[in-house]
Scaffold this active site. Structure first.
Site, PDB file in Angstrom:
ATOM      1  N   LYS A 191       0.845  -1.216   0.000  1.00 41.89           N
ATOM      2  CA  LYS A 191       0.000   0.000   0.000  1.00 41.89           C
ATOM      3  C   LYS A 191       0.872   1.254   0.000  1.00 41.89           C
ATOM      4  CE  LYS A 191      -1.565   1.565   4.017  1.00 41.89           C
ATOM      5  NZ  LYS A 191      -1.151   2.924   4.403  1.00 41.89           N
ATOM      6  N   ASN A 192       1.885   1.288   0.859  1.00 38.65           N
ATOM      7  CA  ASN A 192       2.690   2.501   1.025  1.00 38.65           C
ATOM      8  C   ASN A 192       3.684   2.741  -0.098  1.00 38.65           C
ATOM      9  OD1 ASN A 192       1.236   3.033   3.260  1.00 38.65           O
ATOM     10  ND2 ASN A 192       2.808   2.393   4.720  1.00 38.65           N
TER      11      ASN A 192
ATOM     12  N   CYS B  36      -4.086  12.424  13.730  1.00 43.71           N
ATOM     13  CA  CYS B  36      -4.817  11.157  13.613  1.00 43.71           C
ATOM     14  C   CYS B  36      -4.613  10.369  14.893  1.00 43.71           C
ATOM     15  CB  CYS B  36      -4.397  10.389  12.373  1.00 43.71           C
ATOM     16  SG  CYS B  36      -2.946   9.372  12.590  1.00 43.71           S
TER      17      CYS B  36
ATOM     18  N   ASP C 259       5.159   0.292  12.108  1.00 42.47           N
ATOM     19  CA  ASP C 259       3.938  -0.351  11.603  1.00 42.47           C
ATOM     20  C   ASP C 259       3.840  -1.822  11.985  1.00 42.47           C
ATOM     21  OD1 ASP C 259       3.810   1.537   8.460  1.00 42.47           O
ATOM     22  OD2 ASP C 259       3.372   2.088  10.526  1.00 42.47           O
TER      23      ASP C 259
ATOM     24  N   ARG D 270      -8.376  -0.475   5.088  1.00 47.36           N
ATOM     25  CA  ARG D 270      -7.570   0.560   4.445  1.00 47.36           C
ATOM     26  C   ARG D 270      -6.271  -0.011   3.902  1.00 47.36           C
ATOM     27  NH1 ARG D 270      -6.620   5.936   7.640  1.00 47.36           N
ATOM     28  NH2 ARG D 270      -5.464   6.169   5.673  1.00 47.36           N
TER      29      ARG D 270
ATOM     30  N   ARG E 283       1.192  14.323  13.736  1.00 49.96           N
ATOM     31  CA  ARG E 283       1.661  14.127  12.349  1.00 49.96           C
ATOM     32  C   ARG E 283       1.654  15.412  11.534  1.00 49.96           C
ATOM     33  NH1 ARG E 283      -0.693   8.520  10.118  1.00 49.96           N
ATOM     34  NH2 ARG E 283       1.129   8.682   8.775  1.00 49.96           N
ATOM     35  N   PRO E 284       2.435  16.412  11.924  1.00 49.83           N
ATOM     36  CA  PRO E 284       2.490  17.654  11.143  1.00 49.83           C
ATOM     37  C   PRO E 284       3.136  17.412   9.777  1.00 49.83           C
ATOM     38  CG  PRO E 284       4.237  17.600  12.790  1.00 49.83           C
ATOM     39  CD  PRO E 284       3.366  16.386  13.047  1.00 49.83           C
TER      40      PRO E 284
HETATM   41  C1  EPZ Z   1       4.580   6.822   6.564  1.00 44.86           C
HETATM   42  O1  EPZ Z   1       3.804   7.854   7.164  1.00 44.86           O
HETATM   43  C2  EPZ Z   1       3.640   5.622   6.423  1.00 44.86           C
HETATM   44  N1  EPZ Z   1       2.517   6.001   5.589  1.00 44.86           N
HETATM   45  C3  EPZ Z   1       3.143   5.196   7.812  1.00 44.86           C
HETATM   46  O2  EPZ Z   1       2.367   3.996   7.660  1.00 44.86           O
HETATM   47  C4  EPZ Z   1       4.334   4.862   8.682  1.00 44.86           C
HETATM   48  O3  EPZ Z   1       3.892   4.591   9.987  1.00 44.86           O
HETATM   49  C5  EPZ Z   1       5.310   6.062   8.729  1.00 44.86           C
HETATM   50  O4  EPZ Z   1       5.687   6.450   7.402  1.00 44.86           O
HETATM   51  C6  EPZ Z   1       6.579   5.730   9.493  1.00 44.86           C
HETATM   52  O5  EPZ Z   1       7.218   4.620   8.968  1.00 44.86           O
HETATM   53  C7  EPZ Z   1       2.678   6.010   4.238  1.00 44.86           C
HETATM   54  O6  EPZ Z   1       3.728   5.739   3.687  1.00 44.86           O
HETATM   55  C8  EPZ Z   1       1.478   6.390   3.422  1.00 44.86           C
HETATM   56  P1  EPZ Z   1       6.613  10.145   8.673  1.00 44.86           P
HETATM   57  P2  EPZ Z   1       4.356   9.365   7.196  1.00 44.86           P
HETATM   58  O7  EPZ Z   1       6.480  11.449   7.973  1.00 44.86           O
HETATM   59  O8  EPZ Z   1       5.202   9.614   6.021  1.00 44.86           O
HETATM   60  C9  EPZ Z   1       7.173  13.477  12.058  1.00 44.86           C
HETATM   61  C10 EPZ Z   1       0.516   2.567   7.915  1.00 44.86           C
HETATM   62  O9  EPZ Z   1       0.137   1.963   8.934  1.00 44.86           O
HETATM   63  N2  EPZ Z   1       7.004  14.489  10.998  1.00 44.86           N
HETATM   64  O10 EPZ Z   1       7.749   9.288   8.302  1.00 44.86           O
HETATM   65  O11 EPZ Z   1       3.181  10.238   7.430  1.00 44.86           O
HETATM   66  C11 EPZ Z   1       5.887  12.677  12.309  1.00 44.86           C
HETATM   67  O12 EPZ Z   1       5.008  13.361  13.154  1.00 44.86           O
HETATM   68  C12 EPZ Z   1       0.978   4.032   8.050  1.00 44.86           C
HETATM   69  O13 EPZ Z   1       0.552   2.079   6.782  1.00 44.86           O
HETATM   70  C13 EPZ Z   1       7.116  15.831  11.317  1.00 44.86           C
HETATM   71  O14 EPZ Z   1       7.356  16.188  12.475  1.00 44.86           O
HETATM   72  O15 EPZ Z   1       5.246   9.336   8.509  1.00 44.86           O
HETATM   73  C14 EPZ Z   1       6.434  11.397  12.909  1.00 44.86           C
HETATM   74  O16 EPZ Z   1       6.633  11.565  14.269  1.00 44.86           O
HETATM   75  C15 EPZ Z   1       0.702   4.604   9.398  1.00 44.86           C
HETATM   76  N3  EPZ Z   1       6.962  16.750  10.319  1.00 44.86           N
HETATM   77  C16 EPZ Z   1       7.765  11.221  12.174  1.00 44.86           C
HETATM   78  O17 EPZ Z   1       8.111  12.489  11.615  1.00 44.86           O
HETATM   79  C17 EPZ Z   1       6.719  16.395   9.011  1.00 44.86           C
HETATM   80  O18 EPZ Z   1       6.584  17.257   8.136  1.00 44.86           O
HETATM   81  C18 EPZ Z   1       7.735  10.190  11.048  1.00 44.86           C
HETATM   82  O19 EPZ Z   1       6.597  10.415  10.246  1.00 44.86           O
HETATM   83  C19 EPZ Z   1       6.614  15.024   8.703  1.00 44.86           C
HETATM   84  C20 EPZ Z   1       6.765  14.092   9.716  1.00 44.86           C
END
Ligand code: EPZ
Length: 417
Positions: free
Chosen positions: A22-23, A117, A305, A397, A122-123
């Protein structure tokens, strides 16, 4: 609303096929916005987030078709709409991924700002920081990101936190920017490398994906291509834990064991037998299950995950384990539901202390997010009696008919429509 009912007590056995990731499929579909030519994808999982993405792209004028056989055809020649509306973004925060491609090809985008969420705030500040470094202006107006640029230019972008979709968004934005972009402290998840591979097939110049430093040389335009999506390492990982927790013997096929190293090494350390073969892995669960700590990390560390699924396994461990969640600040909702099933779990901030060896009893439980729902199915597989999981729309999902796949391995599981 559908529910899933699991009756515990069966050691799973047999072969299960992994779907596409999916990702990886989400950013691949969105990448079609980068060109007016046709993108052909294979191994796209027919899960709900994919259908939401197809709907989002269609509303932007993209000819988007996703078929049951996992093939998809996308053409954004007529993509006149540059807006990701609140109604869709609120159901799937990954919609933010349209920002980079829209800015690269059209120089403007209006994307609803994803809210928080269940698992955290998740900013998306790092996505916007990167675009601004590339010369775009980004404002938040009435809950929408309004971004525009007279032409993106290459930049050196250092992420202070590793972000998967942030890396993907800016990698796509940089493909047609003027000059070179360097993404430092970039995510190196296999899904990021799969997107880079797709973009290279479209004519992009990208190096270093899979490492913490990615270099992108901008090119004037991108073209059509065909690409096969990688297998879903989290779905495969969920089946691996299902084999371990039920003391079963499962062959997981059509997967990429090389993407699952941290998890498979952890399963060996808790006593399971793991045999790697090309494109598949056999997992045999053993008794006792040894309690072992984990700390979630960006890839190649232990995936957040897989944290909930691993917690279910640790409820059956022979001692105490500590699970530390470093990626998301609120990703222990499943623990409270497992406690309702009789597990002994204490939450202390970002740490969960799991005292294993407590027999679980079936109960009515509530899924709070995608991976939490999978973990409750795993707990139900070893609980006495029936576990009824509510709000399984979360599960749909990201898992394609998981109850059918588990039933084929002998699980007593059914969907209650
Ligand atoms: C991706 O989400 C995945 N989703 C998530 O999978 C997965 O949990 C996550 O990466 C971590 O591996 C998809 O690929 C669609 P991040 P993403 O940006 O990209 C912080 C599932 O179950 N952050 O890597 O949204 C954030 O808050 C889902 O399939 C900022 O602070 O996650 C977090 O603490 C759930 N500012 C950390 O970074 C930003 O601009 C990592 O989040 C972006 C992120």
């Amino acid at each position: 609303m559908d529910k899933i009912c699991v009756t515990g007590g069966v050691a799973l056995a047999g072969r299960v096929e992994t779907s596409g990731a999916k990702n990886a499929a989400l950013p691949a579909m969105v990448a079609s916005l980068l060109t007016d030519e046709t993108i052909e994808l294979e191994n796209v999982p027919p899960v709900r987030d994919i259908l939401t993405t197809r709907r989002l792209l269609s509303e932007m004028g993209v000819q988007a078709e996703v078929r049951e056989d996992g093939s998809a055809t996308l053409n954004a020649a007529e993509a006149g709409g540059h807006e990701a509306p609140y109604e869709l973004v609120k159901t799937m925060r990954a919609s933010i991924l349209v920002l980079g491609p829209l800015m690269a090809r059209f120089g403007n985008a209006r994307v609803s700002l994803p809210g928080g969420c269940a698992i955290g705030a998740r900013p998306v500040n790092l996505h916007l920081m990167g675009l601004q470094k590339m010369g775009a202006t980004c404002e938040i107006v009435h809950g929408y990101i309004q971004a525009s640029s007279a032409g993106l230019r290459g930049a050196h972008i250092l992420f202070d936190t590793v972000t998967v979709t942030g890396t993907e968004n800016l990698m796509m934005a940089a493909t047609m920017a003027k000059g070179e972009t360097v993404l430092d402290n970039a995510a190196c998840e296999p899904e990021v490398s799969d997107l880079a591979e797709l973009l290279r097939r479209m004519g992009a110049l990208i190096e270093g994906d899979g490492t913490r430093t990615i270099r992108i040389q901008g090119v004037p335009r991108l073209h059509s291509c065909r690409h096969r999506i990688i297998p879903d390492r989290i779905e495969a990982g969920t089946f691996a834990v299902a084999a371990a927790i039920t003391h079963g013997d499962v062959l997981i096929s059509n997967c990429a064991p090389e993407h699952m190293t941290a998890l498979l090494l952890q399963l060996v350390s808790v006593g399971a037998e793991v045999d790697l073969r090309t494109g598949c892995v056999r997992v045999r669960g053993k008794d006792p299950i040894v309690s072992r700590d984990i700390t979630t990390q960006p890839y190649p560390g232990f995936a957040t995950d897989m944290q909930a699924q691993y917690m279910a396994l640790m409820t059956q461990g022979d001692g105490t384990s500590v699970i530390t969640e470093t990626i998301f600040e609120n990703r222990f909702m499943h623990a409270l539901e497992m406690v309702r099933m009789g597990a002994d779990i204490k939450i202390e901030g970002r740490r969960a202390i799991v005292r294993g060896g407590k027999p679980l009893s079936g109960a009515n439980v509530l899924a709070s997010d995608l991976r939490a729902s999978a973990s409750l199915i795993l707990a139900g597989l070893v609980a006495h009696g029936d576990t009824v999981i509510d709000r399984v729309y979360h599960l749909d999902r990201g898992y394609h008919r998981i109850e059918d796949k588990l039933a084929a391995l002998g699980a007593k599981i059914e969907r209650i429509r």
